[in-house]
Design a protein around this motif. Structure first.
Motif, PDB file in Angstrom:
ATOM      1  N   MET A  35      58.834  -5.757  25.072  1.00  0.00           N
ATOM      2  CA  MET A  35      58.834  -5.760  26.540  1.00  0.00           C
ATOM      3  C   MET A  35      58.902  -7.180  27.080  1.00  0.00           C
ATOM      4  O   MET A  35      59.598  -7.442  28.069  1.00  0.00           O
ATOM      5  CB  MET A  35      57.562  -5.074  27.078  1.00  0.00           C
ATOM      6  CG  MET A  35      57.491  -3.608  26.859  1.00  0.00           C
ATOM      7  SD  MET A  35      55.834  -3.042  27.368  1.00  0.00           S
ATOM      8  CE  MET A  35      55.976  -1.297  27.086  1.00  0.00           C
ATOM      9  N   LEU A  36      58.192  -8.091  26.435  1.00  0.00           N
ATOM     10  CA  LEU A  36      58.234  -9.492  26.871  1.00  0.00           C
ATOM     11  C   LEU A  36      59.614 -10.090  26.629  1.00  0.00           C
ATOM     12  O   LEU A  36      60.107 -10.866  27.453  1.00  0.00           O
ATOM     13  CB  LEU A  36      57.144 -10.306  26.173  1.00  0.00           C
ATOM     14  CG  LEU A  36      55.721 -10.009  26.630  1.00  0.00           C
ATOM     15  CD1 LEU A  36      54.710 -10.716  25.737  1.00  0.00           C
ATOM     16  CD2 LEU A  36      55.518 -10.420  28.086  1.00  0.00           C
ATOM     17  N   CYS A  37      60.240  -9.724  25.534  1.00  0.00           N
ATOM     18  CA  CYS A  37      61.601 -10.208  25.267  1.00  0.00           C
ATOM     19  C   CYS A  37      62.553  -9.716  26.354  1.00  0.00           C
ATOM     20  O   CYS A  37      63.423 -10.465  26.807  1.00  0.00           O
ATOM     21  CB  CYS A  37      62.079  -9.750  23.894  1.00  0.00           C
ATOM     22  SG  CYS A  37      61.251 -10.578  22.533  1.00  0.00           S
ATOM     23  N   ASP A  42      66.847 -14.674  28.929  1.00  0.00           N
ATOM     24  CA  ASP A  42      67.530 -15.956  28.721  1.00  0.00           C
ATOM     25  C   ASP A  42      67.052 -16.696  27.474  1.00  0.00           C
ATOM     26  O   ASP A  42      67.608 -17.737  27.130  1.00  0.00           O
ATOM     27  CB  ASP A  42      67.367 -16.849  29.957  1.00  0.00           C
ATOM     28  CG  ASP A  42      65.904 -17.118  30.291  1.00  0.00           C
ATOM     29  OD1 ASP A  42      65.089 -16.169  30.198  1.00  0.00           O
ATOM     30  OD2 ASP A  42      65.579 -18.267  30.645  1.00  0.00           O
ATOM     31  N   ILE A  43      66.009 -16.166  26.799  1.00  0.00           N
ATOM     32  CA  ILE A  43      65.554 -16.795  25.554  1.00  0.00           C
ATOM     33  C   ILE A  43      65.542 -15.744  24.447  1.00  0.00           C
ATOM     34  O   ILE A  43      65.400 -14.549  24.706  1.00  0.00           O
ATOM     35  CB  ILE A  43      64.158 -17.474  25.696  1.00  0.00           C
ATOM     36  CG1 ILE A  43      63.086 -16.485  26.132  1.00  0.00           C
ATOM     37  CG2 ILE A  43      64.231 -18.644  26.653  1.00  0.00           C
ATOM     38  CD1 ILE A  43      61.688 -17.077  26.191  1.00  0.00           C
ATOM     39  N   ASP A  44      65.693 -16.202  23.209  1.00  0.00           N
ATOM     40  CA  ASP A  44      65.757 -15.250  22.098  1.00  0.00           C
ATOM     41  C   ASP A  44      64.355 -14.837  21.641  1.00  0.00           C
ATOM     42  O   ASP A  44      63.350 -15.415  22.033  1.00  0.00           O
ATOM     43  CB  ASP A  44      66.577 -15.818  20.930  1.00  0.00           C
ATOM     44  CG  ASP A  44      65.981 -17.092  20.347  1.00  0.00           C
ATOM     45  OD1 ASP A  44      64.740 -17.215  20.300  1.00  0.00           O
ATOM     46  OD2 ASP A  44      66.756 -17.960  19.934  1.00  0.00           O
ATOM     47  N   HIS A  51      56.234 -18.931  21.600  1.00  0.00           N
ATOM     48  CA  HIS A  51      55.369 -19.070  22.773  1.00  0.00           C
ATOM     49  C   HIS A  51      54.123 -18.193  22.629  1.00  0.00           C
ATOM     50  O   HIS A  51      53.007 -18.630  22.940  1.00  0.00           O
ATOM     51  CB  HIS A  51      56.115 -18.710  24.054  1.00  0.00           C
ATOM     52  CG  HIS A  51      57.074 -19.754  24.516  1.00  0.00           C
ATOM     53  ND1 HIS A  51      56.700 -21.058  24.790  1.00  0.00           N
ATOM     54  CD2 HIS A  51      58.410 -19.687  24.769  1.00  0.00           C
ATOM     55  CE1 HIS A  51      57.752 -21.746  25.187  1.00  0.00           C
ATOM     56  NE2 HIS A  51      58.804 -20.938  25.188  1.00  0.00           N
ATOM     57  N   LEU A  52      54.301 -16.982  22.143  1.00  0.00           N
ATOM     58  CA  LEU A  52      53.156 -16.090  21.952  1.00  0.00           C
ATOM     59  C   LEU A  52      52.182 -16.655  20.920  1.00  0.00           C
ATOM     60  O   LEU A  52      50.960 -16.523  21.067  1.00  0.00           O
ATOM     61  CB  LEU A  52      53.627 -14.695  21.536  1.00  0.00           C
ATOM     62  CG  LEU A  52      54.336 -13.890  22.617  1.00  0.00           C
ATOM     63  CD1 LEU A  52      54.885 -12.590  22.039  1.00  0.00           C
ATOM     64  CD2 LEU A  52      53.418 -13.621  23.799  1.00  0.00           C
ATOM     65  N   LYS A  53      52.706 -17.311  19.898  1.00  0.00           N
ATOM     66  CA  LYS A  53      51.837 -17.920  18.883  1.00  0.00           C
ATOM     67  C   LYS A  53      50.968 -19.013  19.503  1.00  0.00           C
ATOM     68  O   LYS A  53      49.768 -19.102  19.224  1.00  0.00           O
ATOM     69  CB  LYS A  53      52.685 -18.496  17.744  1.00  0.00           C
ATOM     70  CG  LYS A  53      51.857 -19.111  16.649  1.00  0.00           C
ATOM     71  CD  LYS A  53      52.705 -19.644  15.528  1.00  0.00           C
ATOM     72  CE  LYS A  53      51.786 -20.232  14.471  1.00  0.00           C
ATOM     73  NZ  LYS A  53      52.441 -21.091  13.545  1.00  0.00           N
TER      74      LYS A  53
END
Length: 107
Positions: A35-37, A42-44, A51-53
């Motif tokens: 869902m975040l993807c 615009d980002i892979d 970023h989540l890490k």
């Protein structure tokens, strides 16, 4: 981990605008990584995961697995601790200066 290095991790995580946007996405409800993807087309996926890490290392999110899905939950406690330690103290000082200025102007 010392509170100083934890504060550093939180500030580092919050320094990037995309990570703040991700936290905004999680504010109302947990979301899967997929869902975040979708929310950031615009980002892979690899960049989203990086970023989540960083957010997870700062304890700003808690990830839970449910089968093949990874659910990301906001943990606002580190932000509150930063607020209590830094922002509220400085805001109180600023308010006392404004109060003093008001008194001086009224005199």
């Amino acid at each position: 981990m010392s509170s100083r290095s934890q504060d550093d991790n939180v500030f580092k995580a919050l320094a990037h605008p995309r990570r703040r946007e991700m936290l905004d996405q999680l504010k109302d409800a947990p979301k899967t990584t997929g869902m975040l993807c979708e929310a950031f087309p615009d980002i892979d996926r690899c960049t989203v995961m990086l970023h989540l890490k960083v957010l997870e290392e700062a304890d700003l999110i808690v990830a839970r697995r449910d089968g093949r899905e990874r659910w990301n939950h906001l943990n606002a406690l580190p932000i509150k601790q930063i607020h209590d330690r830094w922002i509220s103290q400085y805001a109180g000082h600023a308010l006392s200066i404004i109060d003093r200025l008001k008194s001086d102007l009224e005199a």
